[in-house]
Scaffold this active site. Structure first.
Site, PDB file in Angstrom:
ATOM      1  N   HIS A 207       0.798  -1.233   0.000  1.00  9.04           N
ATOM      2  CA  HIS A 207       0.000   0.000   0.000  1.00  9.04           C
ATOM      3  C   HIS A 207       0.830   1.282   0.000  1.00  9.04           C
ATOM      4  O   HIS A 207       0.274   2.371   0.012  1.00  9.04           O
ATOM      5  CB  HIS A 207      -0.973   0.031   1.182  1.00  9.04           C
TER       6      HIS A 207
HETATM    7  C1  UD1 Z   1      -2.352   5.613   5.619  1.00 12.91           C
HETATM    8  C2  UD1 Z   1      -1.056   6.171   6.223  1.00 12.91           C
HETATM    9  C3  UD1 Z   1       0.051   5.126   6.092  1.00 12.91           C
HETATM   10  C4  UD1 Z   1      -0.373   3.807   6.707  1.00 12.91           C
HETATM   11  C5  UD1 Z   1      -1.693   3.351   6.106  1.00 12.91           C
HETATM   12  C6  UD1 Z   1      -2.164   2.122   6.815  1.00 12.91           C
HETATM   13  C7  UD1 Z   1      -0.707   8.608   6.021  1.00 12.91           C
HETATM   14  C8  UD1 Z   1       0.005   9.668   5.284  1.00 12.91           C
HETATM   15  N1  UD1 Z   1      -0.614   7.359   5.486  1.00 12.91           N
HETATM   16  O1  UD1 Z   1      -2.109   5.398   4.229  1.00 12.91           O
HETATM   17  O2  UD1 Z   1       1.201   5.593   6.785  1.00 12.91           O
HETATM   18  O3  UD1 Z   1       0.628   2.866   6.473  1.00 12.91           O
HETATM   19  O4  UD1 Z   1      -2.681   4.387   6.260  1.00 12.91           O
HETATM   20  O5  UD1 Z   1      -3.119   1.415   6.124  1.00 12.91           O
HETATM   21  O6  UD1 Z   1      -1.345   8.880   7.001  1.00 12.91           O
HETATM   22  N2  UD1 Z   1      -9.519   4.665   1.470  1.00 12.91           N
HETATM   23  C9  UD1 Z   1     -10.735   4.036   1.425  1.00 12.91           C
HETATM   24  N3  UD1 Z   1     -11.300   3.659   2.604  1.00 12.91           N
HETATM   25  C10 UD1 Z   1     -10.743   3.875   3.805  1.00 12.91           C
HETATM   26  C11 UD1 Z   1      -9.515   4.538   3.838  1.00 12.91           C
HETATM   27  C12 UD1 Z   1      -8.901   4.916   2.663  1.00 12.91           C
HETATM   28  O7  UD1 Z   1     -11.286   3.809   0.357  1.00 12.91           O
HETATM   29  O8  UD1 Z   1     -11.324   3.494   4.848  1.00 12.91           O
HETATM   30  C13 UD1 Z   1      -8.856   5.021   0.187  1.00 12.91           C
HETATM   31  C14 UD1 Z   1      -9.175   6.422  -0.300  1.00 12.91           C
HETATM   32  O9  UD1 Z   1      -9.249   6.381  -1.694  1.00 12.91           O
HETATM   33  C15 UD1 Z   1      -7.939   7.215   0.100  1.00 12.91           C
HETATM   34  C16 UD1 Z   1      -6.821   6.173  -0.002  1.00 12.91           C
HETATM   35  O10 UD1 Z   1      -7.438   4.938   0.364  1.00 12.91           O
HETATM   36  O11 UD1 Z   1      -7.701   8.304  -0.726  1.00 12.91           O
HETATM   37  C17 UD1 Z   1      -5.650   6.437   0.892  1.00 12.91           C
HETATM   38  O12 UD1 Z   1      -6.054   6.628   2.259  1.00 12.91           O
HETATM   39  P1  UD1 Z   1      -5.154   7.525   3.258  1.00 12.91           P
HETATM   40  O13 UD1 Z   1      -5.664   7.427   4.633  1.00 12.91           O
HETATM   41  O14 UD1 Z   1      -4.951   8.890   2.696  1.00 12.91           O
HETATM   42  O15 UD1 Z   1      -3.722   6.866   3.163  1.00 12.91           O
HETATM   43  P2  UD1 Z   1      -3.321   5.333   3.217  1.00 12.91           P
HETATM   44  O16 UD1 Z   1      -2.710   4.961   1.914  1.00 12.91           O
HETATM   45  O17 UD1 Z   1      -4.442   4.528   3.745  1.00 12.91           O
HETATM   46  N1  UDP Z   2      -3.961  -5.989   8.661  1.00 14.04           N
HETATM   47  C1  UDP Z   2      -5.217  -6.581   8.773  1.00 14.04           C
HETATM   48  N2  UDP Z   2      -5.866  -6.966   7.633  1.00 14.04           N
HETATM   49  C2  UDP Z   2      -5.324  -6.814   6.395  1.00 14.04           C
HETATM   50  C3  UDP Z   2      -4.034  -6.223   6.298  1.00 14.04           C
HETATM   51  C4  UDP Z   2      -3.382  -5.807   7.446  1.00 14.04           C
HETATM   52  O1  UDP Z   2      -5.720  -6.764   9.885  1.00 14.04           O
HETATM   53  O2  UDP Z   2      -5.966  -7.184   5.406  1.00 14.04           O
HETATM   54  C5  UDP Z   2      -3.290  -5.521   9.897  1.00 14.04           C
HETATM   55  C6  UDP Z   2      -1.910  -6.116  10.131  1.00 14.04           C
HETATM   56  O3  UDP Z   2      -1.854  -6.530  11.470  1.00 14.04           O
HETATM   57  C7  UDP Z   2      -0.965  -4.962   9.912  1.00 14.04           C
HETATM   58  C8  UDP Z   2      -1.808  -3.794  10.307  1.00 14.04           C
HETATM   59  O4  UDP Z   2      -3.105  -4.120   9.826  1.00 14.04           O
HETATM   60  O5  UDP Z   2       0.186  -5.010  10.713  1.00 14.04           O
HETATM   61  C9  UDP Z   2      -1.280  -2.460   9.824  1.00 14.04           C
HETATM   62  O6  UDP Z   2      -1.695  -2.224   8.578  1.00 14.04           O
HETATM   63  P1  UDP Z   2      -0.963  -1.511   7.404  1.00 14.04           P
HETATM   64  O7  UDP Z   2      -0.030  -2.461   6.754  1.00 14.04           O
HETATM   65  O8  UDP Z   2      -2.076  -0.967   6.613  1.00 14.04           O
HETATM   66  O9  UDP Z   2      -0.175  -0.253   8.023  1.00 14.04           O
HETATM   67  P2  UDP Z   2       1.346   0.065   8.359  1.00 14.04           P
HETATM   68  O10 UDP Z   2       1.753  -0.811   9.484  1.00 14.04           O
HETATM   69  O11 UDP Z   2       2.177  -0.143   7.126  1.00 14.04           O
HETATM   70  O12 UDP Z   2       1.345   1.511   8.725  1.00 14.04           O
END
Ligand code: UD1
Ligand code: UDP
Length: 373
Positions: A207
């Site tokens: 991601h």
């Molecule tokens: C965010 C964090 C990242 C973390 C990740 C965990 C920041 C800058 N990034 O990245 O560090 O590793 O979360 O998963 O804070 N979206 C949905 N549904 C949701 C949430 C997001 O559809 O519930 C989609 C939207 O299109 C959105 C995109 O995902 O624009 C990205 O979401 P965002 O929270 O901006 O960043 P992540 O890539 O999730």
């Molecule tokens: N995770 C989950 N379901 C999924 C993918 C991830 O429960 O389908 C959990 C997993 O424990 C992981 C945590 O979500 O360590 C954190 O998620 P993510 O990788 O999105 O964030 P990051 O740690 O990179 O910020």
């Protein structure tokens, strides 16, 4: 007098870190803890399911910020969090990890003169192109209590000039969740539901914007996955960012032609732990997954050029492989062979990090913060 602690969570990894903290505070009569959800993540399988499965108490408020550009999302959190802090007037605000919710709420607390605690402080990838690295550096610069999960965090903060009395090596709250819920995860039926055999599949998560928004890089990773999925099924719970990138490009169609690459929606925590525990190997760019595989002793290939969690490489089962397709395939064959990788569990990753944090936070009740308006 009771110390009032306001904990903040906004995104998937935050929920796994804040859950054990809320539990630890609930066991202390000297602290009254509340939770604020920023709403950064909002899909049921990115948010609510974690509250249900981990028994996290309901937030006092959900700021409902949703998605947006970095500036828009961070600004919305700042604007909506400030009145909440003014209403509840906590003695300490606790932020976790490195997401936009972390720095946004940290900034509000610091500017109001409220003591700020940062859990998972000091981690550094030294890669300023990562949005998380900016969030880490900025949050640590304004925090009063810095809780580190590994020694590298302590060393980085000292190098940056943070005074030693603010820094506490406490262990890893993400691993607290895993220790606490491991028995339940073992009972998950996900392998049956997905028709998988223990040891007979790999797990993939991706991601990072640098992997999934850069279509050339994503395409290169897919070249490697195309080879691997012919040898072993790969279960791929797809993050919404990654789904969006697949659907707005030709990569989705390419993936659809790889029968061994099994695309599914994000799964709940217990199912995900179960999938990792029985995997032959895990491929990821996640921070949390590098730590969880280290604790579980499962071989992990990190599809990044660096890690802010070096202990997972030094002591654990993590290999930083980058995004070169040939290197990924070669490294996968190596780590997924029969030879068991040597690994150790890092110091203090024992399921009690949140208790250590709670007792340090409770001890700072004597010198109270001043609300600055
Ligand atoms: C965010 C964090 C990242 C973390 C990740 C965990 C920041 C800058 N990034 O990245 O560090 O590793 O979360 O998963 O804070 N979206 C949905 N549904 C949701 C949430 C997001 O559809 O519930 C989609 C939207 O299109 C959105 C995109 O995902 O624009 C990205 O979401 P965002 O929270 O901006 O960043 P992540 O890539 O999730
Ligand atoms: N995770 C989950 N379901 C999924 C993918 C991830 O429960 O389908 C959990 C997993 O424990 C992981 C945590 O979500 O360590 C954190 O998620 P993510 O990788 O999105 O964030 P990051 O740690 O990179 O910020």
């Amino acid at each position: 007098m009771t110390l009032s602690a306001m904990c903040v969570a906004g995104a998937r990894p935050n929920f796994l870190k804040i859950g054990p903290l809320m539990d630890a505070f609930a066991r202390l009569s000297s602290v009254s803890a509340s939770l604020v959800h920023t709403g950064q993540h909002y899909d049921r399988n990115m948010s609510e399911s974690f509250f249900d499965e981990l028994g996290i108490p309901d937030p006092v408020v959900n700021l409902g910020v949703g998605s947006g550009t970095h500036a828009a999302q961070t600004a919305a959190i700042i604007e909506r969090f400030e009145p909440v802090v003014l209403k509840y007037r906590p003695d300490v605000v606790i932020v976790v990890g490195d997401v936009n919710s972390t720095i946004a709420c940290g900034m509000v607390a610091a500017k109001l003169g409220i003591r700020l605690a940062h859990v998972e402080a000091g981690l550094r990838s030294f890669d300023r192109t990562m949005p998380e690295e900016i969030n880490r550096v900025l949050t640590d610069a304004i925090a009063d209590l810095l809780f580190c999960s590994e020694q590298s965090g302590v060393d980085n903060l000292k190098t940056e000039g943070v005074s030693a009395e603010k820094i506490h090596l406490v262990g890893n709250v993400m691993i607290d969740s895993l220790v606490r819920h491991r028995d339940k995860a073992e009972k998950s039926t996900v392998l049956n539901r997905l028709d998988l055999k223990a040891g007979g599949y790999a797990v993939l998560t991706l991601h990072r914007p640098s992997n999934v928004d850069e279509l050339g890089v994503f395409g290169g990773v897919l070249d490697a996955l195309d080879v691997i999925q012919r040898e072993i099924p790969i279960v791929f719970p797809v993050h919404p960012r990654t789904r969006a990138s697949m659907e707005s490009s030709s990569l989705g169609e390419r993936i659809a032609k790889m029968p061994g690459l099994r695309v599914i929606d994000p799964v709940g925590y217990l199912d995900f732990m179960r999938l990792m525990m029985s995997a032959r190997a895990v491929l990821t760019d996640s921070g949390g997954v590098q730590e969880e595989t280290t604790f579980l002793g499962i071989p992990c290939l990190t599809l990044r050029e660096n890690t802010e969690r070096p202990v997972t490489v030094e002591m654990g089962t993590n290999t930083i492989v980058g995004r070169n397709p040939d290197k990924i395939v070669a490294a996968f064959r190596k780590i997924s062979g029969d030879e068991k990788l040597e690994s150790k569990i890092p110091p203090l990753w024992d399921g009690h990090a949140a208790e250590r944090i709670a007792s340090i936070v409770a001890a700072c009740r004597t010198s109270s913060s001043k609300l600055l308006l």
